[in-house]
Design a protein around this motif. Structure first.
Motif, PDB file in Angstrom:
ATOM      1  N   SER A 144       6.791 -28.756 -33.273  1.00 43.84           N
ATOM      2  CA  SER A 144       5.517 -28.072 -32.823  1.00 43.84           C
ATOM      3  C   SER A 144       5.176 -27.965 -31.236  1.00 43.84           C
ATOM      4  CB  SER A 144       4.344 -29.147 -33.013  1.00 43.84           C
ATOM      5  OG  SER A 144       4.371 -30.245 -32.716  1.00 43.84           O
ATOM      6  N   LEU A 145       6.219 -28.344 -30.392  1.00 48.04           N
ATOM      7  CA  LEU A 145       6.223 -28.086 -29.060  1.00 48.04           C
ATOM      8  C   LEU A 145       7.007 -27.121 -28.723  1.00 48.04           C
ATOM      9  CD1 LEU A 145       6.939 -31.866 -27.565  1.00 48.04           C
ATOM     10  CD2 LEU A 145       4.716 -30.683 -28.233  1.00 48.04           C
TER      11      LEU A 145
ATOM     12  N   ARG B  38      -1.922 -36.128 -34.967  1.00 45.24           N
ATOM     13  CA  ARG B  38      -2.730 -35.155 -36.106  1.00 45.24           C
ATOM     14  C   ARG B  38      -2.793 -33.850 -35.538  1.00 45.24           C
ATOM     15  NH1 ARG B  38      -6.452 -38.297 -36.014  1.00 45.24           N
ATOM     16  NH2 ARG B  38      -5.992 -39.626 -37.416  1.00 45.24           N
ATOM     17  N   ALA B  39      -2.961 -33.543 -34.308  1.00 48.32           N
ATOM     18  CA  ALA B  39      -3.122 -32.118 -33.973  1.00 48.32           C
ATOM     19  C   ALA B  39      -1.969 -31.638 -33.747  1.00 48.32           C
ATOM     20  CB  ALA B  39      -3.948 -32.280 -32.292  1.00 48.32           C
ATOM     21  N   LEU B  40      -0.831 -32.104 -33.531  1.00 46.97           N
ATOM     22  CA  LEU B  40       0.419 -31.536 -33.665  1.00 46.97           C
ATOM     23  C   LEU B  40       0.913 -31.100 -35.022  1.00 46.97           C
ATOM     24  CD1 LEU B  40       2.547 -33.458 -30.880  1.00 46.97           C
ATOM     25  CD2 LEU B  40       1.252 -31.231 -30.736  1.00 46.97           C
ATOM     26  N   ARG B  41       0.634 -31.825 -35.836  1.00 48.63           N
ATOM     27  CA  ARG B  41       0.954 -31.824 -37.566  1.00 48.63           C
ATOM     28  C   ARG B  41       0.072 -30.399 -37.764  1.00 48.63           C
ATOM     29  NH1 ARG B  41      -1.615 -35.980 -39.852  1.00 48.63           N
ATOM     30  NH2 ARG B  41       0.128 -37.440 -38.996  1.00 48.63           N
ATOM     31  N   HIS B  42      -1.148 -30.275 -37.444  1.00 49.96           N
ATOM     32  CA  HIS B  42      -1.995 -29.251 -37.793  1.00 49.96           C
ATOM     33  C   HIS B  42      -1.549 -28.291 -37.208  1.00 49.96           C
ATOM     34  CE1 HIS B  42      -5.550 -26.738 -37.884  1.00 49.96           C
ATOM     35  NE2 HIS B  42      -5.880 -27.104 -38.764  1.00 49.96           N
ATOM     36  N   ARG B  43      -1.260 -28.157 -36.165  1.00 52.14           N
ATOM     37  CA  ARG B  43      -0.633 -26.887 -35.499  1.00 52.14           C
ATOM     38  C   ARG B  43       0.794 -26.389 -35.927  1.00 52.14           C
ATOM     39  NH1 ARG B  43      -2.646 -23.590 -31.193  1.00 52.14           N
ATOM     40  NH2 ARG B  43      -1.089 -21.719 -30.960  1.00 52.14           N
ATOM     41  N   LEU B  44       1.454 -27.257 -36.444  1.00 51.92           N
ATOM     42  CA  LEU B  44       2.801 -27.008 -36.854  1.00 51.92           C
ATOM     43  C   LEU B  44       2.611 -26.331 -38.415  1.00 51.92           C
ATOM     44  CD1 LEU B  44       5.932 -26.938 -36.574  1.00 51.92           C
ATOM     45  CD2 LEU B  44       5.669 -29.161 -37.437  1.00 51.92           C
ATOM     46  N   LEU B  45       1.870 -27.016 -39.289  1.00 52.55           N
ATOM     47  CA  LEU B  45       1.528 -26.485 -40.425  1.00 52.55           C
ATOM     48  C   LEU B  45       0.871 -25.049 -40.396  1.00 52.55           C
ATOM     49  CD1 LEU B  45       0.051 -29.544 -42.270  1.00 52.55           C
ATOM     50  CD2 LEU B  45       2.141 -28.447 -42.756  1.00 52.55           C
TER      51      LEU B  45
ATOM     52  N   PHE C 176       1.835 -24.840 -25.955  1.00 58.02           N
ATOM     53  CA  PHE C 176       0.655 -23.964 -26.691  1.00 58.02           C
ATOM     54  C   PHE C 176      -0.475 -24.142 -26.059  1.00 58.02           C
ATOM     55  CE2 PHE C 176       0.911 -27.248 -29.626  1.00 58.02           C
ATOM     56  CZ  PHE C 176      -0.250 -27.630 -29.694  1.00 58.02           C
ATOM     57  N   VAL C 177      -0.796 -25.284 -25.545  1.00 61.86           N
ATOM     58  CA  VAL C 177      -2.197 -25.407 -24.709  1.00 61.86           C
ATOM     59  C   VAL C 177      -2.238 -24.826 -23.549  1.00 61.86           C
ATOM     60  CG1 VAL C 177      -3.646 -27.404 -23.864  1.00 61.86           C
ATOM     61  CG2 VAL C 177      -2.478 -27.725 -26.080  1.00 61.86           C
ATOM     62  N   MET C 178      -1.117 -25.141 -22.774  1.00 61.44           N
ATOM     63  CA  MET C 178      -1.068 -24.512 -21.306  1.00 61.44           C
ATOM     64  C   MET C 178      -1.065 -23.040 -21.568  1.00 61.44           C
ATOM     65  SD  MET C 178      -1.003 -27.530 -20.274  1.00 61.44           S
ATOM     66  CE  MET C 178      -1.528 -26.917 -18.599  1.00 61.44           C
ATOM     67  N   LYS C 179      -0.312 -22.368 -22.623  1.00 63.55           N
ATOM     68  CA  LYS C 179      -0.496 -20.616 -22.657  1.00 63.55           C
ATOM     69  C   LYS C 179      -2.081 -20.467 -23.088  1.00 63.55           C
ATOM     70  CE  LYS C 179       3.974 -19.889 -24.023  1.00 63.55           C
ATOM     71  NZ  LYS C 179       5.121 -19.465 -25.096  1.00 63.55           N
ATOM     72  N   ASP C 180      -2.767 -21.117 -23.712  1.00 62.50           N
ATOM     73  CA  ASP C 180      -4.013 -21.024 -24.210  1.00 62.50           C
ATOM     74  C   ASP C 180      -5.009 -20.941 -22.868  1.00 62.50           C
ATOM     75  OD1 ASP C 180      -6.594 -20.472 -25.045  1.00 62.50           O
ATOM     76  OD2 ASP C 180      -6.134 -21.877 -27.037  1.00 62.50           O
ATOM     77  N   VAL C 181      -4.721 -21.940 -22.144  1.00 63.20           N
ATOM     78  CA  VAL C 181      -5.477 -22.150 -20.851  1.00 63.20           C
ATOM     79  C   VAL C 181      -5.340 -20.764 -19.970  1.00 63.20           C
ATOM     80  CG1 VAL C 181      -5.612 -23.633 -18.419  1.00 63.20           C
ATOM     81  CG2 VAL C 181      -5.378 -24.875 -20.854  1.00 63.20           C
ATOM     82  N   ALA C 182      -3.882 -20.592 -19.790  1.00 62.35           N
ATOM     83  CA  ALA C 182      -3.696 -19.332 -18.892  1.00 62.35           C
ATOM     84  C   ALA C 182      -4.485 -18.194 -19.251  1.00 62.35           C
ATOM     85  CB  ALA C 182      -2.282 -19.263 -18.751  1.00 62.35           C
ATOM     86  N   TRP C 183      -4.321 -17.818 -20.661  1.00 60.60           N
ATOM     87  CA  TRP C 183      -4.861 -16.912 -21.357  1.00 60.60           C
ATOM     88  C   TRP C 183      -6.466 -16.818 -20.987  1.00 60.60           C
ATOM     89  CZ3 TRP C 183      -8.313 -16.426 -25.333  1.00 60.60           C
ATOM     90  CH2 TRP C 183      -8.481 -15.168 -25.994  1.00 60.60           C
ATOM     91  N   ARG C 184      -6.959 -17.964 -21.321  1.00 64.08           N
ATOM     92  CA  ARG C 184      -8.575 -17.955 -20.903  1.00 64.08           C
ATOM     93  C   ARG C 184      -9.007 -17.711 -19.489  1.00 64.08           C
ATOM     94  NH1 ARG C 184     -10.969 -22.657 -25.130  1.00 64.08           N
ATOM     95  NH2 ARG C 184      -9.626 -22.075 -26.876  1.00 64.08           N
TER      96      ARG C 184
END
Length: 485
Positions: A125-126, A209-216, A459-467
């Motif tokens: 997921s990373l 749990r958050a990583l599992r949800h994102r990977l699925l 993926f969190v840091m990419k979302d931060v940069a996009w916003r």
């Protein structure tokens, strides 16, 4: 005389037991099929990804799907299932031998199902770019898989790759396979560092749990699945509901416990075992002699108060033993919560994908908490810090406090236009306020427990940069935008 009476009672009990088991089988099958049929969310021929953990509920879900697709079924299920197992052995620090035994048993369980299946690690997921090329472990009814070696055995450097006919090929001499294992090792090291930096077990559970949800989610998107089916029972969801409320995730409680999780517009998570209790699942598994795979968790063999979820589980389980309607009452209460609305692209948490619940007013409890935290840390930073991460609590006198964006940051064009788009605008090291601004309250607590907020997944840091880029662009063209009123 007594012996005759006992024999008669035993015959009657045997007949009653047989009738009970038959009725129970019909009851479970009908409830499962009704949960899928009455919602009309699963269409004919639709590809559905089924999450398998090896536990009792997921094994029961797999068996019910197999029975529903068998030739002897009265009305066959019409969707096309694909199985996925996410290896979380690194979370609990399994030894190499324990890891190998667990994967071998899971591999055998998935292979015997006859459905296409996939094996992946939570550390994947990373590196979401690698998920696109994760073509592993597909089988058919006639596939003969080599399970003498573990699919993830790092000693033999083996990794399953997809063959032309769907068979699983395991080769220790394949260079591409070795490259994938090397990538897994790097991801595992990064994952271990991130998980180890979280201080509390409750935070680690939320992070996993958050990583599992994102990977699925990403795996289903990249491999053509339109829905994800999970094996959560009503007993588990009742604990989840109370835990979410206790940890400040009350706004996500409806999504976490509803039959259909619609937080993503292009993917839906379904829970067809939502109306079953853990006792019913245990009876069903015992009736069909289903073998489950025990995989320890972070709170296995731990104290009752090891984590908030573990404490809540002990509370609900003890109350359920005294009052059998406890779980059903909790679930009926949870059904009254609204879970139908999807989350906007800029209004979701960058980590858990849940609704962003931090856009509140000055008089809110969150603003008071942020202010108290800022006052307590002001002496350490000589008053230079400002309150960031909350749209309603900003200091306009500081260039970094207007929505958490530094407008004086150096920007460059992407090279495809005249320089006005500034699409490559990025902060070399994202400010802590920018990161926290994209997280919900529950994920903020997890992030603040880490040694460095910037060590969150890529993926969190990419979302931060996009916003951040969107905020800068919106500020630049604000005078040219039309008011919605």
């Amino acid at each position: 005389m007594r012996r005759r009476m006992m024999r008669r009672l035993l015959r009657v009990c045997a007949v009653c037991l047989k009738e009970f088991l038959g009725c129970f089988q019909v009851y479970v099958t009908h409830k499962f099929r009704a949960a899928i049929g009455k919602t009309k969310l699963v269409r004919d021929g639709e590809k559905v990804l089924v999450g398998i953990s090896g536990g009792p509920s997921s094994c029961a879900l797999l068996h019910l799907i197999q029975e529903g697709l068998s030739q002897r079924a009265h009305k066959k299920l019409r969707f096309k299932p694909g199985l996925i197992f996410i290896d979380e052995g690194q979370v609990v620090g399994q030894s190499l031998e324990e890891h190998k035994v667990t994967l071998t048993r899971i591999h055998s369980l998935l292979r015997q199902s006859g459905f296409p299946y996939h094996l992946c690690q939570l550390a994947d997921s990373l590196d979401l770019e690698r998920v696109k090329t994760l073509n592993a472990c597909q089988s058919n009814h006639s596939a003969v898989n080599k399970i003498n070696q573990s699919a993830m055995d790092i000693n033999t450097c083996s990794n399953p790759v997809e063959g032309d006919k769907g068979d699983v090929e395991i080769s220790g001499q394949d260079e591409n396979c070795c490259d994938l294992i090397e990538m897994n090792r790097e991801a595992e090291k990064l994952f271990a560092a991130q998980l180890g930096s979280i201080r509390s077990i409750s935070g680690k559970e939320d992070f996993v749990r958050a990583l599992r949800h994102r990977l699925l989610l990403e795996f289903a998107r990249q491999h053509g699945y339109s829905k994800v089916m999970l094996g959560n029972t009503g007993s588990q969801l009742a604990v989840r509901l109370l835990t979410d409320i206790s940890t400040g995730r009350g706004m996500q409680a409806a999504l976490e416990t509803a039959f259909a999780d619609r937080r993503n517009t292009d993917m839906m998570f379904l829970r067809p075992l939502r109306d079953f209790s853990s006792k019913e699942i245990a009876m069903y598994n015992n009736l069909h002699r289903l073998e489950c795979v025990f995989i320890p968790s972070l709170t296995t063999m731990g104290d009752v108060g090891a984590s908030i979820e573990h404490l809540t589980e002990a509370f609900v389980t003890g109350l359920q033993a005294e009052y059998p309607s406890t779980v059903s009452n909790i679930m009926r209460t949870g059904e009254k919560l609204d879970s139908s609305s999807a989350v906007d692209l800029e209004s979701h948490c960058a980590l858990c994908q849940g609704p962003l619940d931090t856009d509140v007013g000055m008089s809110s409890a969150l603003a008071a908490l942020r202010f108290s935290l800022e006052i307590s840390t002001m002496g350490k930073t000589n008053g230079e810090r400002c309150i960031k991460g909350d749209n309603s609590v900003n200091n306009t006198n500081d260039e970094l406090c207007s929505n958490g964006v530094n407008y004086d940051a150096k920007v460059e064009c992407c090279g495809k236009s005249d320089g006005s788009c500034r699409s490559s605008t990025q902060l070399s090291v994202p400010d802590e306020g920018l990161v926290l601004q994209t997280l919900c309250y529950g994920c903020r607590i997890v992030a603040m427990e880490m040694d460095d907020v910037n060590s969150l997944p890529e993926f969190v840091m990419k979302d931060v940069a996009w916003r951040n880029r969107r905020s800068v662009m919106k500020a630049e063209i604000q005078d040219f935008l039309l008011d919605d009123r």
